[in-house]
Design an enzyme around this catalytic site. Structure first.
Site, short mmCIF file in Angstrom:
data_model
loop_
_atom_site.label_atom_id
_atom_site.label_comp_id
_atom_site.label_asym_id
_atom_site.label_seq_id
_atom_site.Cartn_x
_atom_site.Cartn_y
_atom_site.Cartn_z
NE ARG A 167 -3.78 -2.30 0.28
CZ ARG A 167 -3.50 -3.51 -0.24
NH1 ARG A 167 -2.40 -3.69 -0.97
NH2 ARG A 167 -4.32 -4.52 -0.07
CB SER A 238 -9.04 -2.14 4.37
OG SER A 238 -9.41 -3.42 3.94
CD GLU A 334 -6.00 0.16 2.38
OE1 GLU A 334 -5.61 -0.81 3.07
OE2 GLU A 334 -6.77 0.04 1.42
#
Ligand SMILES: Cc1cc2nc3c(=O)[nH]c(=O)nc-3n(C[C@H](O)[C@H](O)[C@H](O)COP(=O)(O)OP(=O)(O)OC[C@H]3O[C@@H](n4cnc5c(N)ncnc54)[C@H](O)[C@@H]3O)c2cc1C
Length: 343
Positions: A167, A238, A334
């Site tokens: 990520r 998420s 995130e």
């Protein structure tokens, strides 16, 4: 600046559906228009923030005191890569990621089928190196064309320069880079991957999984059930990243939590935050006011309207504090805040 609107509410442009207005807002349909808008912003001393599909963005309640550019640059082309077994696929940053997956898999190409069903645009995909079912964008990424703001350099960033991680990417670290197109290398030959229980269960139910298109369709279906939310609710998938910790730290934690799953990443271990939230903190379905963690996956934060960015932030901070208190682990979001470039 032509086509620039003022005081535009941003909540409808994000999947979380909270936050204030953009001082200035424009939809960018071409690279040429992007250049015009950026030059004009520089001349007026206005800072810039880029938005794709808004599926990973949290807009502040006070709004964004700058120019929000919603990237809608179109275009998609496929070429042989010269090896006989691969194809280079180039797509404009504004193309929906799922449109690209559907196009590629319909042509029998392999490489991004496991990323089917992830919302958002092609231009945002490299920013957090989207990933699912053992596949990341980095696996097929060749390059991204970018324009930097305010320097207005036209650059082609290759896979090494992109500095992909879990990520992570250079595009995330350096918000001066605005991606206008992305090129991927896909394969005409089947890429055999680790199987996942979601796909195995689908196969057992009789779902065909022979082609990349079959897999893309099956995952789209599986994900649409996993991320089910009601009409007046929003989510960004998420909300937090899975933490990555050292092997030594993992060994210590495993003594306290013997069943804690861990996945090696280089010399470190990625641990499942969903497992911690579920098994250690018992927070599956945890709710405060209009905000709650999904019953299907506790990593998924769901926002029911009416809500504010402040409430989402406080809820997320509470989760982070509880995780830290119980495990000593600091978790990172995130989801990204709408961040203005520096000038
Ligand atoms: C239901 C759901 C499920 C999800 N599942 C997954 C998943 O499995 N795996 C995963 O990795 N993600 C997942 N996500 C997160 C999200 O879909 C991805 O991060 C996606 O790439 C975001 O795309 P977007 O266009 O909506 O980005 P936005 O939210 O619009 O932007 C995200 C960030 O990228 C920047 N950005 C956007 N476009 C550009 C551009 N052209 N140039 C430079 N910067 C840009 C923005 O400034 C912002 O910082 C999920 C989200 C939802 C809502």
């Amino acid at each position: 600046m032509d086509y620039v609107e003022e005081n535009v509410p941003l909540a409808p442009y994000t999947t979380l559906g909270v936050g204030g207005q953009a001082r200035f807002f424009a939809e960018v349909q071409s690279r040429a228009y992007l250049c015009v808008a950026l030059r004009s912003a520089t001349a007026k001393g206005v800072r810039v923030c880029v938005l794709g599909g808004g599926s990973n963005t949290l807009v502040p309640d006070e709004g964004v005191d700058g120019l929000v550019l919603r990237i809608k640059i179109p275009g998609m082309s496929f070429h042989d890569d010269g090896t006989g077994t691969g194809a280079l696929v180039r797509a404009g940053a504004g193309i929906s990621w799922n449109t690209l997956v559907r196009y590629a898999t319909s042509r029998g190409l392999w490489g991004i089928e496991n990323l089917s069903g992830i919302p958002g645009t092609v231009g945002a995909a490299p920013v957090q190196n989207i990933g699912a079912y053992g596949t990341e964008l980095a696996d097929t990424f060749v390059s991204a064309d970018v324009i930097t703001f305010p320097k207005m350099e036209h650059l082609r960033i290759n896979a090494t320069q992109a500095q992909f991680g879990y990520r992570e990417s250079i595009f995330k670290k350096d918000s001066s880079m605005i991606i206008t197109s992305v090129t991927l290398r896909l394969s005409r030959e089947r890429i055999v991957r680790k199987t996942y229980s979601d796909l195995e269960n689908a196969r057992e139910r009789g779902v065909m999984l022979d082609t990349s298109l079959d897999i893309a369709r099956a995952l789209q279906d599986i994900r649409s059930k996993k991320f089910t939310i009601r009409a007046n609710e929003g989510t960004a998938g998420s909300f937090f990243k899975n933490p990555i910790i050292s092997k030594e730290r993992y060994d210590v934690l495993q003594k306290r939590f013997p069943n804690m799953p861990g996945f090696p990443i280089g010399t470190n271990i990625k641990i499942s935050l969903a497992w911690i939230l579920d098994t250690v903190l018992h927070m599956r379905g945890f709710r405060k006011g209009n905000i709650y963690l999904s019953d299907h996956n506790p990593l998924v934060l769901v926002v029911r309207q009416p809500s504010t960015e402040k409430e989402v932030g406080e809820f997320a901070d509470d989760i982070a504090l509880r995780t830290k208190t119980a495990t000593g682990i600091t978790i990172e979001r995130e989801v990204r805040s709408c961040k203005l470039t520096t000038m």
